[in-house]
Design a protein around this motif. Structure first.
Motif, short mmCIF file in Angstrom:
data_model
loop_
_atom_site.label_atom_id
_atom_site.label_comp_id
_atom_site.label_asym_id
_atom_site.label_seq_id
_atom_site.Cartn_x
_atom_site.Cartn_y
_atom_site.Cartn_z
N ARG A 284 0.96 -1.20 -0.02
CA ARG A 284 -0.16 0.05 -0.13
C ARG A 284 0.92 1.18 -0.14
O ARG A 284 0.55 2.21 -0.79
CB ARG A 284 -0.80 0.03 1.31
CG ARG A 284 -2.17 0.43 1.02
CD ARG A 284 -2.94 0.39 2.52
NE ARG A 284 -3.62 1.54 3.01
CZ ARG A 284 -4.57 2.00 2.42
NH1 ARG A 284 -5.24 1.45 1.55
NH2 ARG A 284 -5.27 3.21 2.77
N ARG A 285 2.21 1.30 0.82
CA ARG A 285 2.70 2.43 0.91
C ARG A 285 3.53 2.71 -0.30
O ARG A 285 3.67 3.97 -0.83
CB ARG A 285 3.79 2.30 1.92
CG ARG A 285 4.68 3.30 2.27
CD ARG A 285 5.73 3.16 3.22
NE ARG A 285 5.16 3.00 4.79
CZ ARG A 285 5.97 3.13 5.79
NH1 ARG A 285 7.01 2.83 5.72
NH2 ARG A 285 5.22 2.98 7.15
N ASP A 286 4.03 1.40 -0.91
CA ASP A 286 4.75 1.68 -1.98
C ASP A 286 3.75 2.40 -3.20
O ASP A 286 4.28 3.08 -4.04
CB ASP A 286 5.61 0.41 -2.62
CG ASP A 286 6.66 0.00 -1.57
OD1 ASP A 286 6.98 1.04 -0.90
OD2 ASP A 286 7.07 -0.95 -1.97
N ARG A 287 2.98 1.68 -3.21
CA ARG A 287 1.58 2.23 -4.26
C ARG A 287 1.50 3.86 -3.98
O ARG A 287 1.61 4.36 -5.02
CB ARG A 287 0.50 1.60 -4.18
CG ARG A 287 0.67 0.33 -4.93
CD ARG A 287 -0.78 -0.41 -5.10
NE ARG A 287 -0.37 -1.79 -5.90
CZ ARG A 287 -1.34 -2.81 -6.14
NH1 ARG A 287 -2.50 -2.37 -5.54
NH2 ARG A 287 -1.14 -3.99 -6.89
N ARG A 288 1.23 4.15 -2.91
CA ARG A 288 0.97 5.57 -2.71
C ARG A 288 2.39 6.35 -3.04
O ARG A 288 2.13 7.42 -3.61
CB ARG A 288 0.74 5.79 -1.02
CG ARG A 288 -0.63 5.36 -0.67
CD ARG A 288 -1.47 6.40 -0.24
NE ARG A 288 -0.68 7.56 0.72
CZ ARG A 288 -1.00 7.31 2.22
NH1 ARG A 288 -1.80 6.21 2.51
NH2 ARG A 288 -0.42 7.95 3.06
N ALA A 289 3.36 6.00 -2.84
CA ALA A 289 4.66 6.62 -3.22
C ALA A 289 4.56 6.72 -4.69
O ALA A 289 5.10 7.60 -5.29
CB ALA A 289 5.96 5.97 -2.63
N LEU A 290 4.23 5.56 -5.30
CA LEU A 290 4.17 5.50 -6.89
C LEU A 290 3.39 6.63 -7.36
O LEU A 290 3.69 7.27 -8.47
CB LEU A 290 3.91 4.29 -7.46
CG LEU A 290 3.92 3.87 -8.94
CD1 LEU A 290 5.47 4.12 -9.31
CD2 LEU A 290 3.74 2.52 -9.03
N TYR A 291 2.25 6.41 -6.80
CA TYR A 291 1.13 7.40 -7.38
C TYR A 291 1.35 8.88 -7.53
O TYR A 291 1.13 9.77 -8.06
CB TYR A 291 -0.33 7.23 -6.72
CG TYR A 291 -0.78 5.81 -6.91
CD1 TYR A 291 -0.45 5.05 -7.96
CD2 TYR A 291 -1.60 5.35 -5.92
CE1 TYR A 291 -1.04 3.76 -8.11
CE2 TYR A 291 -2.09 4.21 -6.12
CZ TYR A 291 -1.84 3.36 -7.03
OH TYR A 291 -2.35 2.11 -7.14
N ALA A 292 2.31 9.04 -6.32
CA ALA A 292 2.61 10.46 -6.07
C ALA A 292 3.71 11.22 -7.07
O ALA A 292 3.86 12.35 -7.03
CB ALA A 292 3.19 10.65 -4.51
N LEU A 293 4.20 10.14 -7.97
CA LEU A 293 5.29 10.88 -8.90
C LEU A 293 4.51 11.69 -9.90
O LEU A 293 5.21 12.73 -10.42
CB LEU A 293 5.85 9.71 -9.71
CG LEU A 293 6.65 8.76 -8.95
CD1 LEU A 293 7.11 7.61 -9.96
CD2 LEU A 293 7.91 9.49 -8.33
N VAL A 294 3.23 11.28 -10.12
CA VAL A 294 2.55 12.06 -11.32
C VAL A 294 1.64 13.12 -10.74
O VAL A 294 0.87 12.82 -9.61
CB VAL A 294 1.87 11.17 -11.97
CG1 VAL A 294 0.87 11.88 -13.10
CG2 VAL A 294 2.73 10.23 -13.05
N SER A 295 1.64 14.45 -11.15
CA SER A 295 0.62 15.39 -10.69
C SER A 295 -0.92 15.14 -10.40
O SER A 295 -1.27 14.35 -11.29
CB SER A 295 0.85 16.63 -11.41
OG SER A 295 -0.32 17.67 -10.94
N ASN A 296 -1.25 15.51 -9.54
CA ASN A 296 -2.84 14.93 -9.48
C ASN A 296 -3.70 15.77 -10.22
O ASN A 296 -4.75 15.67 -10.33
CB ASN A 296 -3.32 15.04 -8.01
CG ASN A 296 -2.99 16.41 -7.39
OD1 ASN A 296 -3.03 17.29 -8.06
ND2 ASN A 296 -3.10 16.74 -6.08
N GLY A 297 -3.04 16.81 -11.04
CA GLY A 297 -3.90 17.65 -12.16
C GLY A 297 -3.72 16.63 -13.47
O GLY A 297 -4.50 17.34 -14.29
#
Lengths: 430, 292
Positions: free
Chosen positions: A107-120
């Motif tokens: 879960r934690r790794d995935r969150r970190a992965l998702y954070a690479l791309v802007s939420n916009g």
């Protein structure tokens, strides 16, 4: 006898000459030193600002192949615009990221992965799909905004892979970023977002267009009000008003007002325009009114000085021909005084453009995402935007702050250039 | 060095001479009136009992004077004698000076120009003025001349305006020199041409009287000669009052001469009479160069 006295006078003059020349040289040297000091300061300032701010004009993008899976997007009817608008685009981007880096399973790794791309980034997908609904259920390759931390890392790392500023990125995230870079899936492009969007909490999505528009509307109100009012007041005081205690009192007060700290004008605006007239907060109209009050004394004083400088012989000539007072003022005094008046007005308005304190008092310091479309929309102004960004913790805002300062300076310089050009054009030879 | 000394001696002499004649003048004024013929049979303007004050200070004392139709009257006198002040009263230019107050009667064709209901705009259209320093507007030659007719609405069409401009420039003897560059700036002309441009500008509104306040004092002798010729021609159509420092000029251009001294009008006579056989000692002292 006379000869000798003449000689001694000459000797004395010659003796003092050397001293005079030395004094002259020293005097000149002081002036040169002052100018050099000024130029040095200016160079330091500009190097610092440009050095910090130039990178803000570029933005890092990452290439991802995204599958527009209708199930994942929760779209069952592509013709329904509401469904397209409300679909979960961030979800398909996350899926694409998971597909590329399957090793991120926790879960934690995935969150970190998702954070690479802007939420916009999802908005871009939505735009694509809105433009072309046939893309549904197809896989498309897209360059999308990266998160500001990745952007900072990418910009600060050396060409040969030496590590950059990692800030809030962890080891795994850096590994993923490096893998994108190695595949050529990450690149820097001109940062159009910076010039086309409003403020945002996310640095990569933040732009100065909102603040620019706010400044523009505020200045528009200021120019439209302060120049005519200032010139009219100056014309009355200079040409019509009788010299008595009352006009003297007004004159003294105008001079005093020019020296009043700008924040006081902000307080005045707060209590009068917002408190008494119940105008809205944070709107350029109120900001413009406050800055008008602040600019008026400058414009009145410089306009009066410019009109005083019009030679009396020109007035005499016009009066002698039977021109009325108004004709003398409109046909002769104002045209001749116009360059001086404009100079004063531009100085006042440039000052108003850079003013922050009074705008804080009337709420133009609010976080405004939407770009204002008129003088009654909530807005902020360029200097206030600089103030807001300089206060933000994200590292990517540092370069944006400097970039915004550069934009503000560019606006100021172009305004001054315009002023000089106008003055040159209006100046008449005698 | 020597020259300076001589000058000093000269001024000293004149100061000595001045004192007795000064007393005489005051006595004379108190006794009654200006010598010579201050009044005229055919007056264009009549001034009676004129007093002018700058604040507390009186600049003109009880002056009676007529300016005759189609004549040139020269006003001469030493600096500060009030001749320019008097001239500026004739079209109320002194109104712009706040501390200045004027009393007495000023009649232009039976009309009191200081009447409270008198509008100064038509007055100045009838009584034009040419100033000491050439003061063309920083506009084109054409615009300079056309300005007066424009503000008074004298021309309804462009062609009419063109004609007024040409006629005025011709009358001022400037047409031949500037006809090819009517739209270049008036300030680009030479000093003498500028002054003639100013004269053209004031005659463009066809005034009845032209006041000239030392019109040649900033010009060289050749330009001066041209202006003087011009004045002689203008006499045909206009009544002219000219203030001058140059007695030769007064003698050359004027029909009558008025001599002012310390705010008082000492003598008015035909110019010939004044310069050949002045009635008053003060006038004689001035024109023979003993002071002034």
């Amino acid at each position: 006898m006379k000869q000798s006295s003449n000689n001694s006078t000459l000797d004395k003059v010659n003796q003092s000459l050397a001293r005079r020349y030395r004094a002259e040289k020293r005097f000149k040297a002081y002036g040169i030193a002052a100018i050099l000091f000024g130029i040095t300061c200016l160079i330091v300032l500009f190097t610092d600002i440009i050095g910090k701010g130039h990178s803000a004009f570029f933005q890092t993008y990452v290439y991802l192949e995204v599958t527009m899976d209708s199930e994942q997007l929760y779209i069952n009817d592509p013709s329904d615009p509401q469904q397209i608008a409300a679909a979960d685009y961030q979800g398909v981007i996350k899926a694409a990221l998971r597909e590329r880096f399957p090793e991120a399973s926790s879960r934690r790794d995935r969150r970190a992965l998702y954070a690479l791309v802007s939420n916009g980034a999802g908005f871009k997908l939505r735009g694509q799909l809105e433009a072309d609904p046939t893309l549904l259920n197809q896989t498309i390759g897209l360059w999308m905004l990266v998160d500001d931390d990745v952007d900072t890392y990418y910009k600060s790392r050396g060409e040969d892979g030496e590590s950059g500023f990692d800030g809030r990125l962890n080891e795994k995230q850096i590994g993923w970023v490096e893998s994108f870079i190695a595949d050529g899936y990450m690149e820097s492009r001109f940062n159009t977002t910076f010039f086309t969007s409003g403020d945002s909490r996310e640095p990569e999505q933040a732009g100065i267009l909102g603040a620019m528009a706010g400044s523009l509307f505020t200045l528009l109100v200021t120019i439209l009000l302060s120049f005519p009012i200032g010139v009219a007041a100056a014309v009355y005081l200079e040409e019509y008003a009788p010299r008595n205690r009352f006009t003297e009192f007004i004159e003294i007060n105008i001079n005093n007002l020019a020296a009043v700290p700008s924040i006081i004008f902000g307080l005045l605006g707060l209590s009068i325009f917002i408190g008494f007239f119940e105008m809205h907060r944070s709107i350029p109209l109120v900001g413009g009114l406050v800055l008008t009050l602040m600019t008026l004394p400058t414009i009145i004083i410089s306009s009066r000085a410019a009109m005083k400088a019009v030679p009396p012989s020109i007035r005499d000539a016009a009066y002698g021909l039977g021109a009325s007072k108004m004709q003398v003022v409109i046909h002769h005094v104002i045209p001749l005084a116009m360059p001086g008046m404009l100079t004063g007005a531009i100085i006042g308005i440039a000052q108003a453009l850079g003013e922050t304190a009074p705008l804080l008092m009337i709420g133009m310091v609010a976080f405004v995402v939407d770009i204002p479309g008129g003088v009654t929309d909530p807005a902020t102004a360029l200097p206030v935007q600089i103030f807001l960004w300089s206060d933000s913790p994200e590292r990517a805002f540092v370069e944006r702050t400097s970039a915004a300062i550069m934009v503000l300076l560019a606006v100021l310089i172009s305004m001054n250039t315009l002023a000089v050009w106008l003055r040159k054009r209006l100046e008449r030879r005698w | 060095m020597q020259a300076v000394n001589q000058n000093n001696a000269a001024t000293d002499d004149s100061a000595e001479l001045k004192l007795p004649s000064d007393d005489q003048a005051t006595q004379h004024k108190f006794d009654g009136k200006t010598v010579g013929h201050p009044l005229s049979d055919n007056p264009k303007m009549s001034m009676r009992n004129v007093n002018v004050f700058y604040g507390e200070k009186q600049a003109i004392f009880n002056v009676d004077l007529d300016i005759a139709q189609n004549q040139v009257i020269a006003m001469i006198g030493p600096s500060g004698c009030g001749k320019s002040t008097f001239l500026r009263c004739l079209n109320r230019m002194n109104d712009t000076i706040e501390s200045c107050s004027v009393t007495g009667e000023f009649i232009l064709d039976k009309q009191d120009i200081y009447h409270p209901k008198q509008d100064i705009v038509p007055l100045r259209a009838r009584v034009g003025m040419v100033f000491q320093k050439p003061n063309p507007f920083p506009k084109s030659i054409y615009e300079n001349v056309a300005y007066g007719p424009k503000i008074h609405g004298l021309a309804s069409r462009r062609a009419e305006l063109d004609e007024i401009v040409e006629v005025s420039l011709r009358k001022a003897g400037l047409w031949e020199e500037v006809k090819d560059r009517l739209h270049s700036p008036g300030t680009g002309l030479s000093g003498g041409q500028q002054q003639r441009l100013c004269i053209a500008r004031s005659i463009a509104v066809s005034p009845e009287v032209i006041l000239m306040d030392e019109p040649c004092s900033a010009l060289d002798p050749i330009a001066t000669a041209k202006i003087e010729e011009l004045i002689a021609e203008l006499k045909e159509n206009f009544t002219i009052a000219i203030v001058t420092h140059s007695m030769q000029q007064a003698a050359r251009v004027s029909d009558r001469t008025a001599y002012f001294h310390l705010g008082k009008l000492v003598e008015v006579n035909d110019t010939k009479r004044v310069f050949t056989n002045p009635e008053h000692d003060l006038t004689e002292a001035y024109i023979t160069g003993r002071f002034g």
